[in-house]
Scaffold this motif. Structure first.
Motif, short mmCIF file in Angstrom:
data_model
loop_
_atom_site.label_atom_id
_atom_site.label_comp_id
_atom_site.label_asym_id
_atom_site.label_seq_id
_atom_site.Cartn_x
_atom_site.Cartn_y
_atom_site.Cartn_z
N HIS A 249 -0.41 -0.81 -11.02
CA HIS A 249 -0.24 -1.86 -10.10
C HIS A 249 1.56 -2.00 -10.18
CE1 HIS A 249 -4.28 -2.26 -9.57
NE2 HIS A 249 -4.00 -3.36 -8.58
N HIS A 266 -3.58 -1.96 -0.11
CA HIS A 266 -3.45 -2.39 -1.52
C HIS A 266 -3.84 -1.13 -2.34
CE1 HIS A 266 -3.05 -4.24 -5.42
NE2 HIS A 266 -4.29 -4.20 -5.42
N VAL A 270 -1.68 1.64 -4.99
CA VAL A 270 -2.10 1.59 -6.40
C VAL A 270 -2.55 3.05 -6.88
CG1 VAL A 270 -4.06 0.75 -8.06
CG2 VAL A 270 -2.95 -0.86 -6.62
ZN LIG Z 1 -5.38 -4.15 -7.47
#
Ligand SMILES: [Zn+2]
Ligand SMILES: NC(=O)c1ccc[n+]([C@@H]2O[C@H](COP(=O)([O-])OP(=O)(O)OC[C@H]3O[C@@H](n4cnc5c(N)ncnc54)[C@H](O)[C@@H]3O)[C@@H](O)[C@H]2O)c1
Length: 362
Positions: A249, A266, A270
């Protein structure tokens, strides 16, 4: 089949149900733990259309008196403006300390409605009904709630645990495939940080998972949630252990910020971050090439991205990562794997080593 877990926290203990076609049982599940029959359902415009009717009907059948707030779709709704709309609706509908707020939707709705519940009358009960894989395996467990500030994501928030979490995997049928894959990264991450059998479960059943095989999904989601619940129980307020959830992250957040939260989901950012963190661990001779390749192969099969875009320099990405450093009093803490199923927290990695690893991931 319905799997029930219990999330155990100091004063709180709450159930988490995972099943198929269980949205219509929310009334029955909520009744025993609700102090009054007043409730407010918060959802987004898309989810409202698809799933609110069945939830409303179930709540009404169980005797609840429910109003709805419909929030525009998208991350921009994690705002003071939408937060104020929910507070207005709570006041207008005369919800009191015994009332319940129900969050039906993805992580945006969970975070926004959870925060509204955390502060209305200094905290009222709330329920999470997550409808994206991302929210089901990650955002809905742990009690972190927040809205965004123009200067940064999740800057205004609170810890507030739900009274119950209900996960209906049937909702995933309408989720775009790319969102499903992006949500899966949090499961794969959990496998790498502490649960090799979970990693193996995804490796061996990837096609079944992506084809929404009911038993497989229930098994996998329940296991991912059990892992998250266990971490949260040991570190509710994020003082130490919970940091392992940040695997991939720190790189991912930098990439999201540099691309203005527009280019990548997202989970996709990641995925690139996990590949780079693993590469860095190989360079530091703490992670084997074989395990690196095993993670890379799974992310690749899940059609998740692995490499940074060529228009961003390794130095720029490294600089953006150090924004996390400021928050932590000068030291950048990285979560790095030692094998599939175990990570360590390192605060001694140099910028040169980070830039080197990034430059090997284009
Ligand atoms: Zn996450
Ligand atoms: N609190 C936490 O611990 C935590 C953890 C991870 C992420 N988050 C937060 O979660 C948010 C991201 O969550 P998300 O990915 O669920 O985003 P989201 O809530 O924006 O949902 C993504 C999109 O999917 C749509 N959608 C929702 N359910 C659907 C369904 N069943 N079928 C079809 N479409 C559906 C939504 O309308 C939206 O357009 C971010 O704001 C992030 O900060 C919080």
């Amino acid at each position: 089949m319905i799997k029930t877990l219990h999330v155990e926290l100091n004063e709180n203990r709450y159930p988490l149900f995972v099943g198929a076609g269980i949205l219509n049982r929310i009334g029955e599940y909520l009744k025993p733990c609700a102090k009054s029959t007043k409730a407010l359902l918060v959802t987004d415009t898309f989810v409202n259309h698809c799933y609110a009717p069945v939830v409303m009907e179930s709540l009404k059948e169980a005797g609840f008196n429910v109003a709805i707030v419909d929030i525009p779709v998208g991350e921009e709704s994690k705002s003071l403006e939408q937060f104020a709309r929910i507070q207005d609706s709570l006041v207008e509908n005369q919800l009191d300390r015994g009332s319940t707020l129900i969050a039906l939707g993805g992580g945006v709705i969970g975070d926004l409605a959870g925060f509204a519940a955390a502060v209305y009358m200094r905290g009222i009960a709330y329920v999470q009904i997550p409808t994206t894989l991302q929210a089901q395996v990650d955002a809905s467990v742990g009690g972190k709630t927040a809205i965004n500030h123009p200067k940064g994501k999740n800057l205004i928030g609170a810890f507030h645990q739900p009274k119950l979490v209900l996960i209906d995997i049937e909702t995933l049928k309408t989720l775009p495939h790319q969102d499903l894959r992006a949500g899966l990264i949090e499961v794969i991450k959990m496998g790498v940080i502490r649960d090799e059998p979970l990693f193996e479960m995804v490796e061996e059943n990837l096609d079944a998972i992506l084809n929404l095989d009911v038993e497989m999904l229930i098994e996998m989601i329940a296991r991912a949630c059990a892992n998250k619940a266990d971490i949260v129980a040991k570190d509710e307020k994020e003082s130490g252990l919970r940091m392992v959830l940040n695997y991939g992250h720190t790189f991912g957040h930098a990439l999201e910020a540099l691309t203005h939260y527009k280019k990548y989901r997202h989970g996709e950012a990641v995925s690139i971050g996990m590949n780079c963190a693993a590469k860095l661990a190989v360079n530091l001779e703490m992670f084997s090439e074989t395990d690196f390749e095993r993670q890379r192969a799974l992310l690749n099969r899940a059609k998740l991205p692995l490499t940074f875009p060529s228009n961003l320099s390794a130095e720029a990405i490294c600089d953006a990562m150090s924004l996390d450093k400021k928050a932590l009093g000068g030291k950048l803490r990285l979560i790095l794997p030692t094998r599939i199923g175990e990570v360590v927290i390192r605060d001694d990695v140099t910028d040169t080593q980070i830039v080197q690893a990034i430059s090997e991931c284009y």
